[in-house]
Motif scaffolding. Structure first.
Motif, PDB file in Angstrom:
ATOM      1  N   ARG A  65      53.871  12.388  20.276  1.00  0.00           N
ATOM      2  CA  ARG A  65      54.126  13.570  21.085  1.00  0.00           C
ATOM      3  C   ARG A  65      52.786  14.186  21.493  1.00  0.00           C
ATOM      4  O   ARG A  65      51.738  13.896  20.904  1.00  0.00           O
ATOM      5  N   HIS A  66      52.828  15.049  22.505  1.00  0.00           N
ATOM      6  CA  HIS A  66      51.637  15.765  22.942  1.00  0.00           C
ATOM      7  C   HIS A  66      51.460  17.019  22.087  1.00  0.00           C
ATOM      8  O   HIS A  66      52.369  17.471  21.395  1.00  0.00           O
ATOM      9  N   ARG A  67      50.260  17.590  22.164  1.00  0.00           N
ATOM     10  CA  ARG A  67      49.922  18.869  21.543  1.00  0.00           C
ATOM     11  C   ARG A  67      50.099  18.839  20.035  1.00  0.00           C
ATOM     12  O   ARG A  67      50.866  19.614  19.461  1.00  0.00           O
ATOM     13  N   GLN A  90      45.545  15.065  18.882  1.00  0.00           N
ATOM     14  CA  GLN A  90      44.619  14.952  20.005  1.00  0.00           C
ATOM     15  C   GLN A  90      43.269  15.613  19.733  1.00  0.00           C
ATOM     16  O   GLN A  90      42.324  15.447  20.505  1.00  0.00           O
ATOM     17  N   GLU A 105      44.974  27.757  21.573  1.00  0.00           N
ATOM     18  CA  GLU A 105      46.055  26.782  21.448  1.00  0.00           C
ATOM     19  C   GLU A 105      47.382  27.474  21.135  1.00  0.00           C
ATOM     20  O   GLU A 105      48.420  27.164  21.734  1.00  0.00           O
TER      21      GLU A 105
END
Length: 355
Positions: A65-67, A90, A105
């Motif tokens: 997944r992202h983030r 990431q 963030e």
């Protein structure tokens, strides 16, 4: 709305993450074991994995997944990057040095999509030209027309826009509460902290001694304002200080309020010389006088934004601490509506937003 997910069993790290999240105006879901994180893994807008939990999380083989970020208290080393890759993160953020990045963030994760708010600055060509009244009126008309609007008082010696709005007793943060701010400010937290009137949010000064606004504080406020508001109107001093220069550098349009007489035009020309060092589009809002509007604009070498006829009753209304109605029948209201339609035509707002 789904909340950012934190996965850690380290009490000290969790305390730091909760503190940083609070600074961003974010609430967290916390999983003390990877198995507890499974229901939130794909829904959370951001996943923060503690270095202590990385190996256990990797063993569960979570879907990509992202983030995802890995957060540690220790210095970076080859094992840290191994863990980063294993959990599909990431980035690796080391506290406390990366606290500001982590605030960003969290704030990005909990705030709605940015609005790319338009910044309009208002400056008087000379003292008493009526720039503050125009700034407040523009903001009021915009907010009543459906635009989410922030009015910023950037003139420490201007007497206070809260007083002009009849809201000096309204609770909420003032500049003295924000001058120490650096870095990102959550616009949801900013809007909640500031006072408001008639759907308009405003930032002014406390009564008494008003110090200069640090450029960093102005930058933080305007960043938040542009993310969370459709329109940001800034009332500036005639001689730009570093905070005013920050606002002018972001302005889509700067309105220079000029009285239509010889002294007024000469004073405005001096002010204009300074403004041109910091901003692009400058338009003259001409207070009706002995000179024709177009003569004033041509003399200054700037476009004319329109005419502002005198309203004899306006001063009395403001002195009573009453917010003017600014309907379409008032010259000031008509000017504001026309200017906003013009700004909307070249900006990110739907034309119908001005009503």
């Amino acid at each position: 709305m789904d909340r950012p997910l934190v996965i850690t069993e380290d009490p000290a790290l969790l305390d730091d993450l909760l503190r940083v999240a609070a600074a961003a105006g974010a609430e967290l879901d916390v999983a003390h074991a990877p198995a507890h994180a499974r229901p939130y893994w794909t829904r959370a807008p951001l996943v923060v994995v503690g270095g202590d939990a990385a190996d256990a999380l990797a063993a569960t083989r979570p879907p990509p997944r992202h983030r995802v970020v890995l957060v540690t208290h220790g210095p970076e080393n080859p094992d840290t990057w191994r863990k980063c890759v294993a959990v599909g993160a990431q980035a690796v953020l080391e506290l406390p040095s990366a606290e500001r990045r982590l605030v960003d963030e969290f704030a990005d994760a909990v705030e709605p999509a940015a609005r790319a708010g338009l910044v309009v600055c208002v400056v008087g060509g000379r003292g008493g030209a009526g720039a503050s009244v125009l700034a407040a009126s523009l903001a009021l008309v915009a907010s009543r027309g459906g635009l989410r609007t922030l009015l910023v008082d950037a003139d420490p010696l201007g007497g206070g826009l809260d007083l002009l709005l009849g809201q000096e007793e309204t609770e909420g943060a003032r500049w003295s509460d924000l001058v120490a701010r650096e870095g990102r400010v959550s616009f949801t937290a900013l809007r909640a902290a500031l006072p408001s009137v008639s759907e308009l949010t405003f930032l002014s000064f406390h009564r008494g001694e008003a110090g200069a606004i640090p450029a960093e504080a102005m930058r933080s406020v305007l960043d938040a304002g542009q993310r969370g508001f459709d329109l940001v109107v800034v009332d500036l001093p005639r001689r730009p200080d570093p905070a005013a220069a920050e606002a002018l550098g972001r302005a889509a349009t700067t309105l220079l309020v000029v009285t239509a007489d010889v002294r007024g035009v000469l004073a405005a020309a001096q002010t204009l010389t300074v403004l041109r060092e910091h901003t692009g589009e400058i338009r003259a809002a001409v207070r009706t006088g002995i000179l024709d509007d177009e003569v004033v604009a041509t003399s200054l070498g700037v476009p004319c934004a329109g005419s502002l006829p005198d309203q004899p009753r306006l001063t009395a209304v403001l002195n009573r601490g009453t917010v003017p109605r600014l309907g379409g029948r008032s010259p000031l209201g008509r000017f504001c509506e026309a200017f906003l339609r013009s700004a909307v035509a070249s900006g990110p707002f739907p034309p119908e937003a001005t009503g």
